[in-house]
Write a protein that holds these residues in place. Structure first.
Motif, mmCIF file in Angstrom:
data_model
loop_
_atom_site.group_PDB
_atom_site.id
_atom_site.type_symbol
_atom_site.label_atom_id
_atom_site.label_comp_id
_atom_site.label_asym_id
_atom_site.label_seq_id
_atom_site.Cartn_x
_atom_site.Cartn_y
_atom_site.Cartn_z
ATOM 1 N N UNK A 194 23.972 -13.827 -11.253
ATOM 2 C CA UNK A 194 24.572 -14.623 -12.343
ATOM 3 C C UNK A 194 23.679 -14.867 -13.478
ATOM 4 N N UNK A 195 22.313 -14.724 -12.926
ATOM 5 C CA UNK A 195 21.483 -15.111 -13.876
ATOM 6 C C UNK A 195 21.570 -14.127 -15.090
ATOM 7 N N UNK A 196 22.133 -12.829 -14.752
ATOM 8 C CA UNK A 196 22.089 -11.702 -15.670
ATOM 9 C C UNK A 196 23.226 -12.047 -16.922
ATOM 10 N N UNK A 404 16.461 -15.452 -16.752
ATOM 11 C CA UNK A 404 15.758 -16.566 -15.702
ATOM 12 C C UNK A 404 15.532 -15.772 -14.405
ATOM 13 N N UNK A 405 15.021 -16.678 -13.408
ATOM 14 C CA UNK A 405 15.257 -16.099 -11.830
ATOM 15 C C UNK A 405 16.549 -16.187 -11.269
ATOM 16 N N UNK A 406 16.880 -15.669 -10.443
ATOM 17 C CA UNK A 406 18.191 -15.235 -9.640
ATOM 18 C C UNK A 406 18.885 -16.644 -9.718
ATOM 19 N N UNK A 407 20.076 -16.569 -9.718
ATOM 20 C CA UNK A 407 20.724 -18.060 -9.623
ATOM 21 C C UNK A 407 21.839 -17.804 -8.512
ATOM 22 N N UNK A 408 22.372 -16.562 -8.378
ATOM 23 C CA UNK A 408 23.337 -16.606 -7.249
ATOM 24 C C UNK A 408 22.978 -17.257 -5.815
ATOM 25 N N UNK A 409 21.843 -16.803 -5.491
ATOM 26 C CA UNK A 409 21.477 -17.402 -3.949
ATOM 27 C C UNK A 409 21.806 -18.783 -3.956
ATOM 28 N N UNK A 410 21.508 -19.488 -5.080
ATOM 29 C CA UNK A 410 21.553 -21.088 -5.083
ATOM 30 C C UNK A 410 22.920 -21.602 -4.969
ATOM 31 N N UNK A 411 23.889 -20.882 -5.909
ATOM 32 C CA UNK A 411 25.265 -21.202 -6.150
ATOM 33 C C UNK A 411 25.875 -20.739 -4.914
ATOM 34 N N UNK A 412 25.416 -19.638 -4.238
ATOM 35 C CA UNK A 412 26.322 -19.392 -2.861
ATOM 36 C C UNK A 412 25.968 -20.526 -1.771
ATOM 37 N N UNK A 413 24.891 -20.794 -1.641
ATOM 38 C CA UNK A 413 24.735 -21.823 -0.689
ATOM 39 C C UNK A 413 25.172 -23.009 -0.896
ATOM 40 N N UNK A 414 25.714 -23.379 -2.041
ATOM 41 C CA UNK A 414 26.518 -24.592 -2.411
ATOM 42 C C UNK A 414 27.959 -24.219 -2.032
#
Ligand SMILES: Nc1ncnc2c1ncn2[C@@H]1O[C@H](COP(=O)(O)OP(=O)(O)O)[C@@H](O)[C@H]1O
Ligand SMILES: [Mg+2]
Length: 513
Positions: A194-196, A404-414
């Motif tokens: 998502x950060x892209x 920025x840094x990767x966002x998908x892993x954080x979103x995915x855990x939520x």
């Protein structure tokens, strides 16, 4: 002499047992196959003849009759070759048949006797398990897939010779046994994040909500604003496949002949058919029905880019799967059911030129074009979309900002946590997530704070919500509360869910003409 070998016919994504009966009689040499074989099964005679001879066996120069039972079911494809050759070997006394008791056989033969992979090996293993058969002899290339269910002894054969050796001496070419959970534990690499996507904070939040509740989503905005880009990043925030989900997906993809070297589909599917697709391509069809894109997207995402360009019949055909999570195709003899539970993601320009409602550019479409576009969009699908997001072009500041840094892993855990709450609540239900709640479940499982109830009431007045619309607002509000870890839906949840339905492309078009 007469020999019987059990094999399978693939019907939809199910394997149905077929008995190959081979009878060899003295008489003028002939080779006849009966029992509703299609052209590929008829051609099997030539492959079997060459494979037997080239593997060092004798092709019986007698009167050979093969019956495929039950005789009233159509048999299609080359997957019967190996069972046919095995039956001939047994009937002509070249190998003993007793080892085969309790085993099914499936595989396509090359002229040199090599065994080629077949579609639907996982479904065959499942059929064996249901029939309480001992095991299955399958091509080595699909043995891994067949072994995923456990309970079935999977013998991998790579040639007619190795199959004959197994029948003669019990010598196993290879026994394969894979563990689905272990294969799924390895998270597949993904370079989409998502950060892209620069800017678009509201869109990213909407993607998170849609992923958390499995909601159908429409993105609307001018060309080049990043709609397609955003859609392709949805799999990166979806929860990983559970074992039973992955097996369902694998079964479908195997039946469609889409499994390559991997034994299991470990990622949620993302299917993005082109807008010229026919309705049969979308929901499945053909004289021996094959799964369509909606089924290939099962447990994943079906992305319809440029929604307004799809044909009306194709979009109409999607109604059943969206409502029921399955597709039934009836042919003269039987009805084939395909699973088709997917998250629908669509993208569209708001008008043919793409700039209606754009603050930076004027829409240049003539009124007639806007009207025509409106009729196309106001179709059956729009009513089944839970969330509509306005995707305007990213600002210049956003575009030049550093990634920025990767966002998908954080979103995915939520998303995972929100889904876990839903799973606990929905234990025993048909629904797997909020997006699939039945109308009765919506009333039962969406408790509202008094102020939230008032907000819903006001939205009714303002938007003239249909019953369907009302349920959709509540499903999305349910997800918003779940993302926040609350059981009772608050006023803000309802307000946000209503906002996701407020800007319909059709209203926008109606206001412009
Ligand atoms: N918000 C954005 N962040 C980064 N790149 C973007 C963004 N929006 C558009 N782009 C770039 O523009 C290209 C076209 O975007 P695309 O997703 O195809 O637009 P759309 O589908 O809305 O017409 C993308 O490949 C991407 O490189
Ligand atoms: Mg696009």
């Amino acid at each position: 002499m007469l020999a019987r070998v059990v094999t399978f016919a693939l019907v939809g994504v199910d394997a149905l047992p077929v008995t190959v009966e081979a009878d060899i009689h003295p008489g003028l040499p002939s080779f006849t196959i009966v029992g509703l074989p299609d052209a590929a099964v008829q051609e099997s005679r030539e492959r079997v003849r060459a494979a037997l001879v080239n593997s060092g066996f004798e092709f019986p120069l007698k009167r050979i009759t093969v019956n495929l039972a039950p005789a009233d079911m159509r048999k299609a494809g080359p997957g019967f070759d190996l069972a046919l050759a095995t039956a001939l070997l047994i009937a002509s006394g070249q190998v003993p048949g007793d080892v085969l008791a309790g085993y099914g056989v499936s595989g396509e033969l090359g002229l040199d006797g090599r065994v080629r992979k077949v579609r639907g090996a996982l479904a065959m293993a499942d059929a064996c398990r249901r029939m309480r058969s001992r095991g299955l002899l399958v091509p080595a290339a699909c043995a891994g897939e067949a072994s995923l269910l456990g309970d079935v002894d999977v013998v991998a054969v790579d040639s007619l010779g190795s199959l004959a050796a197994f029948l003669t001496s019990g010598e196993r070419p290879a026994t394969v046994s894979l563990d689905a959970a272990a294969l799924l534990a390895v998270e597949p690499e993904d370079d989409l994040d998502l950060a892209q996507i620069k800017g678009h904070h509201a869109l990213k939040r909407a993607l998170e909500v849609a992923a958390a509740g499995g909601h159908n989503l429409l993105m609307m905005g001018p060309p080049g604003s990043g709609k397609s880009m955003a859609a392709r990043r949805i799999p990166s925030i979806l929860p990983p496949l559970g074992v039973s989900e992955a097996l369902e997906v694998t079964r479908v993809h195997s039946a469609a002949g889409l499994l390559r070297t991997e034994p299991i589909v470990a990622r949620r599917p993302f299917r993005a058919p082109h807008h010229t697709i026919s309705s049969a391509g979308l929901v499945g069809g053909g004289s021996t029905p094959r799964p369509g894109e909606a089924t290939l997207a099962h447990n994943g995402v079906l992305f319809l880019d440029e929604l307004a360009e799809f044909s009306r019949p194709a979009l109409e055909a999607l109604r059943q799967p969206i409502e029921e999570g399955a597709i039934r195709i009836t042919r003269s003899q039987r009805t084939v059911a395909f699973p088709a539970r997917f998250m629908l993601v669509a993208a569209t320009n708001p008008c043919p030129c793409g700039h209606l409602g754009d603050i930076r550019r004027q829409c240049a479409c003539p009124t007639t074009a806007l009207r025509r576009y409106s009729t196309k969009l106001s179709g059956p699908l729009l009513d089944r979309i839970d969330m509509i997001v306005d995707v305007s072009s990213p600002s210049r500041e956003d575009l030049i900002a550093e990634a920025g840094p990767p966002e998908s892993p954080g979103v995915r855990s939520r998303v995972r946590e929100a889904r876990a709450r839903q799973h606990r609540r929905l234990a025993g239900s048909d629904a797997g997530c909020n997006g699939q709640l039945s109308p009765a479940e919506v009333r039962l499982l969406c408790p509202l704070e008094p102020s939230a109830r008032r907000a819903l009431y006001e939205a009714h007045e303002r938007l003239a919500l249909s019953v369907r619309g009302h349920d959709r607002v509540l499903r999305v509000a349910r997800t918003l509360a779940d993302l926040d870890g609350r059981d009772v839906i608050a006023r803000a949840d309802v307000a946000q869910a209503v906002a996701y339905r407020e800007t319909s492309p059709v209203d926008l078009l109606a206001a412009a003409v």
